[in-house]
Design a protein around this motif. Structure first.
Motif, PDB file in Angstrom:
ATOM      1  N   THR A  71     -59.085  23.855  51.590  1.00 58.19           N
ATOM      2  CA  THR A  71     -59.779  22.685  51.955  1.00 58.19           C
ATOM      3  C   THR A  71     -61.258  23.124  52.319  1.00 58.19           C
ATOM      4  O   THR A  71     -61.221  23.903  53.316  1.00 58.19           O
ATOM      5  N   VAL A  72     -61.774  22.168  52.090  1.00 56.48           N
ATOM      6  CA  VAL A  72     -63.315  22.346  52.656  1.00 56.48           C
ATOM      7  C   VAL A  72     -63.535  20.910  53.330  1.00 56.48           C
ATOM      8  O   VAL A  72     -63.196  19.719  52.660  1.00 56.48           O
ATOM      9  N   TYR A  73     -64.179  21.064  54.525  1.00 52.19           N
ATOM     10  CA  TYR A  73     -64.549  19.650  55.138  1.00 52.19           C
ATOM     11  C   TYR A  73     -66.035  19.814  55.756  1.00 52.19           C
ATOM     12  O   TYR A  73     -66.279  20.702  56.090  1.00 52.19           O
ATOM     13  N   LEU A  74     -66.316  18.716  55.516  1.00 48.28           N
ATOM     14  CA  LEU A  74     -67.703  18.101  56.195  1.00 48.28           C
ATOM     15  C   LEU A  74     -67.678  17.024  56.915  1.00 48.28           C
ATOM     16  O   LEU A  74     -67.507  15.850  56.228  1.00 48.28           O
ATOM     17  N   GLY A  75     -67.774  16.860  58.174  1.00 52.60           N
ATOM     18  CA  GLY A  75     -67.579  15.804  58.958  1.00 52.60           C
ATOM     19  C   GLY A  75     -69.018  15.328  59.647  1.00 52.60           C
ATOM     20  O   GLY A  75     -70.026  15.774  58.772  1.00 52.60           O
ATOM     21  N   HIS A  76     -68.977  14.908  60.472  1.00 45.26           N
ATOM     22  CA  HIS A  76     -70.134  14.329  61.274  1.00 45.26           C
ATOM     23  C   HIS A  76     -70.973  15.429  62.094  1.00 45.26           C
ATOM     24  O   HIS A  76     -72.268  15.424  61.927  1.00 45.26           O
ATOM     25  N   LEU A 136     -70.635  22.485  48.216  1.00 42.94           N
ATOM     26  CA  LEU A 136     -71.244  22.621  46.734  1.00 42.94           C
ATOM     27  C   LEU A 136     -70.721  23.813  46.387  1.00 42.94           C
ATOM     28  O   LEU A 136     -70.386  24.166  45.145  1.00 42.94           O
ATOM     29  N   LEU A 137     -70.963  24.985  47.129  1.00 43.26           N
ATOM     30  CA  LEU A 137     -70.411  26.368  46.638  1.00 43.26           C
ATOM     31  C   LEU A 137     -69.115  26.802  46.624  1.00 43.26           C
ATOM     32  O   LEU A 137     -68.527  27.658  46.643  1.00 43.26           O
ATOM     33  N   ASN A 138     -68.324  25.772  47.514  1.00 40.25           N
ATOM     34  CA  ASN A 138     -66.889  26.274  47.691  1.00 40.25           C
ATOM     35  C   ASN A 138     -66.011  26.110  46.684  1.00 40.25           C
ATOM     36  O   ASN A 138     -66.160  25.175  45.851  1.00 40.25           O
ATOM     37  N   GLN A 139     -64.822  26.850  46.620  1.00 42.04           N
ATOM     38  CA  GLN A 139     -63.921  26.870  45.523  1.00 42.04           C
ATOM     39  C   GLN A 139     -62.752  26.445  45.998  1.00 42.04           C
ATOM     40  O   GLN A 139     -61.623  26.425  44.976  1.00 42.04           O
ATOM     41  N   SER A 140     -62.658  25.309  46.976  1.00 45.58           N
ATOM     42  CA  SER A 140     -61.428  24.906  47.431  1.00 45.58           C
ATOM     43  C   SER A 140     -60.972  23.997  46.553  1.00 45.58           C
ATOM     44  O   SER A 140     -61.674  23.030  45.795  1.00 45.58           O
ATOM     45  N   PHE A 163     -71.886  15.989  41.464  1.00 38.98           N
ATOM     46  CA  PHE A 163     -71.197  17.227  41.818  1.00 38.98           C
ATOM     47  C   PHE A 163     -69.743  16.710  41.934  1.00 38.98           C
ATOM     48  O   PHE A 163     -68.893  17.501  41.438  1.00 38.98           O
ATOM     49  N   LEU A 164     -69.630  15.790  42.634  1.00 41.46           N
ATOM     50  CA  LEU A 164     -68.028  15.178  42.994  1.00 41.46           C
ATOM     51  C   LEU A 164     -67.271  15.046  41.564  1.00 41.46           C
ATOM     52  O   LEU A 164     -66.277  15.394  41.311  1.00 41.46           O
TER      53      LEU A 164
END
Lengths: 194, 216, 243
Positions: A71-76, A136-140, A163-164
Motif C-alpha cells: 500500500t502507498v498512502y498520502l495523507g494530510h 506516482l513512482l510507487n509500484q504498490s 494517472f489514477l
C-alpha cells in the motif's frame, strides 16, 4: 484469484471518547476498483483510512486484506523534511532524482528546476506535488489518498486523475477521500451519520 | 538495517542545530560552572563530577526534546509504520544515532574536562567509560519520556523522565566515591553496562507501543 | 462461563453497584477504627523513652508512608490489567488513584518533616526514604500531568498505564539505590519478615491506625473512581439511571 475481493470490511465502528464516528460499516473492494469515502468534516474519513491501513484498530468489526498487499498512502502530512532539499527528500524515500523516470515526472509537475531548493522554501502546492511524486513512482497494488487535490492547480489535478485512471486500468486499486470532485469511476460509501 | 542507519544519520547530520547545538550547550554548561561558584581549584575537583553528570543529563534532555516530534509532525512515523508494520528497528537505530552523534562527542569532551580539572590522566578511566554508558542510558530514558509526551512539550517529557534517572545518577556518584577512596570501580561500571544492555532492547519496544498509540 | 464472569466484574456498572453496597460498611468501620486507634495512641500508649511524645505522629506518618507506596502498587496492578486485558475499569481506577496517591505522599512528607524537627533537629534531610518519598510524590504528579495533557482519553489511558508500569519497576530500584547513600531514617518499624522493633503497646494502636487510615483512603478512591466512571461513561443509559 482476481474475483476475490482485495479488501473486506465488516461492521466497522469507531468512537473517540464517547462520540460515535461511524457505526456498522461494511464494504468490499475489488482489484482495479476505486473507492470514494464521502462524509462531512469530522465524520471520521481519515480515521477510516487509518483503520484500513492498519494503524488504528476499530472499536468493533474487522477488516481483511488479501495477504501481502502493498500500500502507498498520502495523507494530510506530506512526509517531507523542510530542512532538506527536494533531491535529499526524494533520497529519503529511496527515489533517485537522476533517473529519467523521476525526471520526467518532476518535469511534468514543474519541479525539475527546484531540485536543489530546500523544501521549507516551497509553496504549499509545490510541497503537495512533491509528496505526490512518491505516490506516482510507487509500484504498490493499492493507493490510498486523503484529500489528494487540495491546493493543487488544475493542470496537476488533471495529471493526477489521468494517472489514477491509468493505474486502475492496470488492475490496481484506489481508496480516497475528496471534497473536490475527481473524475474517476468509483464506488462510493458515505459515512455520515443518518 | 544499514539503510535505516544511513537515513537516520543523514537526517540528524543535516540538521546542524539538532546535534551540534547540544554539544555546544554541553560545553557552555561546563564552562559556566566554574564561573558561578567561587571555588579554589581543590574544591572544584570535589564537585566536578557532579557537574559533569548533570551537564550531560541536561544536554541529553535538550537534545532529545524533539527526537520523535519532527517525524511525527511530518508523517514519517506513520509512513514508516505502514511500510514496515513495525517501528522497533527504526526507534532502536534512531536512539543509537543520537548516541553516536551526541553521546559520544560529549563523553570525549567531558573526559577532556575531567583530565584538565584533576590534572591527572587516570581520571580518563573514571570519566570516559561512565559517560559513554550513562549517556546512552540517559538517551534511552529521555526518548521514552519524550515519546510519552510527544507533542505536548518537552517540559512534560522531562518531568516524567527525571525520576527514572535517579538510580543512574546515584550509581555514577558511587563510581566517583569509590574511585576517590581508591576502590575498584570496574564492577560498578559493569553493573551500569548491564543496565544498559537490558534497557537497550526493552525501551525501543515500549516506545514503539507508545508511538503506535499516538498514531492511532 | 469464565468470560461472562470476567465481563461482569470488569464492567463499571457492576463495580458501581457493588461499591455502593460496601461503601458505608468500609467507611464507618474504618472511621471508628481510626478514631479509636488515635485515642489509644495519643492518650494511652506510653511515650517513647528517647523521643518523648513527638513520636505520636507515627499514627499518621506511618499509615501515610505505607499507603503512598501501596497505592502505587495498586495502580501498577490496574495498569497491567488494563494493558493486557483491556479492561477499561482498570484505567479509570488508575486515574482515580493518582491524585489520592499524591495527597498521601504529600501527607507522609509533611508529617515526616514535622516529626523531624524535634527528633532530627531539622525539618528536612536528604535521607534515603525521605528522598524516595519525594520522588514518588513527583511521579504521582507526573502521571496526573501526563493524563491531563491528552484530549483523547483512550490514548491517555494507555500512556498513563505504561508510565505506571515503568515507575513500578523503577521505584524499588530508586529506594534501593537511595539507600546506598548513608541513611538517617530509622529502619522501618514493621516489616513482614522480621519481628517488629517497636513495643506492643505502641504497635497495636499503630496497626489499628494503619487499618483505619487505609480504609478511609480506600473510601476516597471509591468516590474518586465513581467520578471517573460517571465522567467517562456519562452517556450510557445505566449511568443516567443510576445518577
Amino acid at each position: 484469484m482476481l474475483s476475490n475481493p482485495l479488501l473486506e470490511a465488516r461492521n466497522l465502528s469507531f468512537s473517540i471518547n464517547q462520540n460515535k464516528l461511524f457505526h456498522g460499516l461494511s464494504f468490499e473492494l475489488l482489484y482495479g476498483e476505486a473507492l470514494h469515502i464521502k462524509g462531512g468534516n469530522g465524520s471520521g474519513k481519515t480515521t477510516l483510512l487509518k483503520i484500513l491501513l492498519g494503524i488504528t484498530s476499530p472499536r468493533k468489526g474487522h477488516i481483511k486484506w488479501v495477504d501481502n498487499t502493498n500500500t502507498v498512502y498520502l495523507g494530510h502530512k506530506n512526509v517531507l523534511k523542510d530542512y532538506l532539499s527536494v533531491e535529499d527528500n526524494l533520497y529519503l524515500h529511496g527515489i533517485n532524482s537522476a533517473k529519467t523516470s523521476t525526471k520526467s515526472i518532476l518535469k511534468e509537475l514543474n519541479l525539475l528546476n527546484k531540485i536543489d531548493v530546500l523544501v521549507g522554501n516551497l509553496s504549499y502546492g509545490q510541497k503537495k506535488k512533491l509528496a505526490l511524486v512518491r505516490v506516482l513512482l510507487n509500484q504498490s497494488e493499492v493507493i490510498v489518498l486523503d484529500e489528494p487535490c487540495v491546493g493543487l492547480d488544475d493542470k496537476t489535478r488533471a495529471y493526477i486523475v489521468d494517472f489514477l485512471n491509468a493505474e486502475l486500468s492496470k488492475n490496481k486499486s484506489v481508496i480516497y477521500t475528496s471534497h473536490i470532485p475527481i473524475e474517476i469511476n468509483s464506488k462510493k460509501i458515505n459515512i455520515d451519520k443518518e | 538495517m544499514t539503510d535505516l542507519l544511513k537515513i537516520e544519520s543523514f537526517k540528524l547530520r543535516k540538521k546542524l542545530r539538532a546535534w551540534l547545538g547540544p554539544i555546544l550547550i554541553f560545553l557552555l554548561i561546563m564552562i559556566s560552572f566554574p564561573l558561578t561558584v567561587e571555588l579554589a581549584s581543590d574544591e572544584l575537583k570535589n564537585v566536578f563530577y557532579s557537574i559533569l553528570w548533570l551537564s550531560s543529563l541536561l544536554t541529553v534532555m535538550v537534545s532529545l526534546d524533539s527526537i520523535f516530534l519532527e517525524d511525527f509532525d511530518d508523517g514519517t512515523l506513520e509512513h514508516y509504520l505502514i511500510l514496515n508494520n513495525s517501528l522497533f528497528s527504526m526507534i532502536l537505530i534512531k536512539i543509537f544515532i543520537y548516541w553516536l552523534l551526541i553521546g559520544i562527542p560529549i563523553s570525549i569532551l567531558g573526559t577532556f574536562f575531567s583530565i584538565s580539572t584533576s590534572g591527572d590522566f587516570s581520571s580518563f578511566y573514571i570519566a570516559f567509560p561512565s559517560m559513554l554508558i550513562s549517556s546512552y542510558i540517559f538517551i534511552n530514558l529521555f526518548a521514552l519520556g519524550n515519546s510519552l509526551s510527544l507533542n505536548k512539550g518537552s517540559a512534560l517529557g522531562a518531568l516524567i523522565t527525571m525520576p527514572l534517572l535517579f538510580p543512574v545518577l546515584i550509581l555514577l556518584g558511587k563510581i566517583v566515591l569509590n574511585a576517590n577512596f581508591g576502590f575498584e570501580i570496574s564492577n560498578l561500571l559493569l553493573l551500569m553496562l548491564g543496565v544498559l544492555l537490558i534497557i537497550i532492547v526493552i525501551i525501543p519496544f515500549i516506545i514503539s507501543f507508545v508511538v503506535k498509540t499516538h498514531l492511532e | 462461563m469464565l468470560k461472562k464472569l470476567y465481563h461482569q466484574f470488569a464492567s463499571p456498572k457492576t463495580y458501581v453497584v457493588l461499591v455502593d453496597k460496601i461503601y458505608p460498611i468500609i467507611f464507618y468501620t474504618s472511621l471508628i477504627t481510626y478514631v479509636f486507634a488515635l485515642i489509644w495512641g495519643l492518650a494511652f500508649a506510653p511515650s517513647d523513652y528517647m523521643q518523648g511524645n513527638s513520636y505520636r505522629i507515627i499514627y499518621m506518618h506511618v499509615p501515610a508512608s505505607f499507603l503512598s507506596e501501596s497505592l502505587y502498587i495498586a495502580m501498577a496492578i490496574a495498569a497491567a490489567i488494563f494493558l493486557i486485558w483491556k479492561v477499561k475499569l482498570a484505567a479509570y481506577i488508575i486515574k482515580a488513584i493518582a491524585p489520592i496517591g499524591a495527597l498521601v505522599a504529600f501527607l507522609a512528607l509533611v508529617s515526616g518533616s514535622i516529626w523531624g524537627i524535634p527528633t532530627w533537629g531539622t525539618w528536612w534531610q536528604w535521607d534515603a526514604r525521605v528522598t524516595s518519598t519525594l520522588i514518588l510524590f513527583i511521579m504521582y504528579l507526573g502521571l496526573i500531568s501526563l493524563h491531563s495533557s491528552f484530549t483523547n482519553y483512550e490514548k491517555a489511558d494507555k500512556f498513563i498505564s505504561v508510565l505506571v508500569l515503568i515507575g513500578s519497576v523503577n521505584i524499588p530500584i530508586i529506594k534501593k539505590s537511595v539507600d546506598w547513600w548513608n541513611t538517617l531514617h530509622q529502619p522501618a518499624s514493621i516489616t513482614l519478615t522480621d519481628k517488629p522493633s517497636i513495643d506492643p503497646s505502641m504497635l497495636y494502636p499503630l496497626f489499628l491506625s494503619m487499618l483505619g487510615f487505609s480504609g478511609l483512603i480506600i473510601c476516597l478512591v471509591i468516590l474518586s473512581s465513581k467520578v471517573q466512571i460517571f465522567n467517562r461513561e456519562g452517556n450510557k443509559t445505566w449511568v443516567k439511571y443510576h445518577v
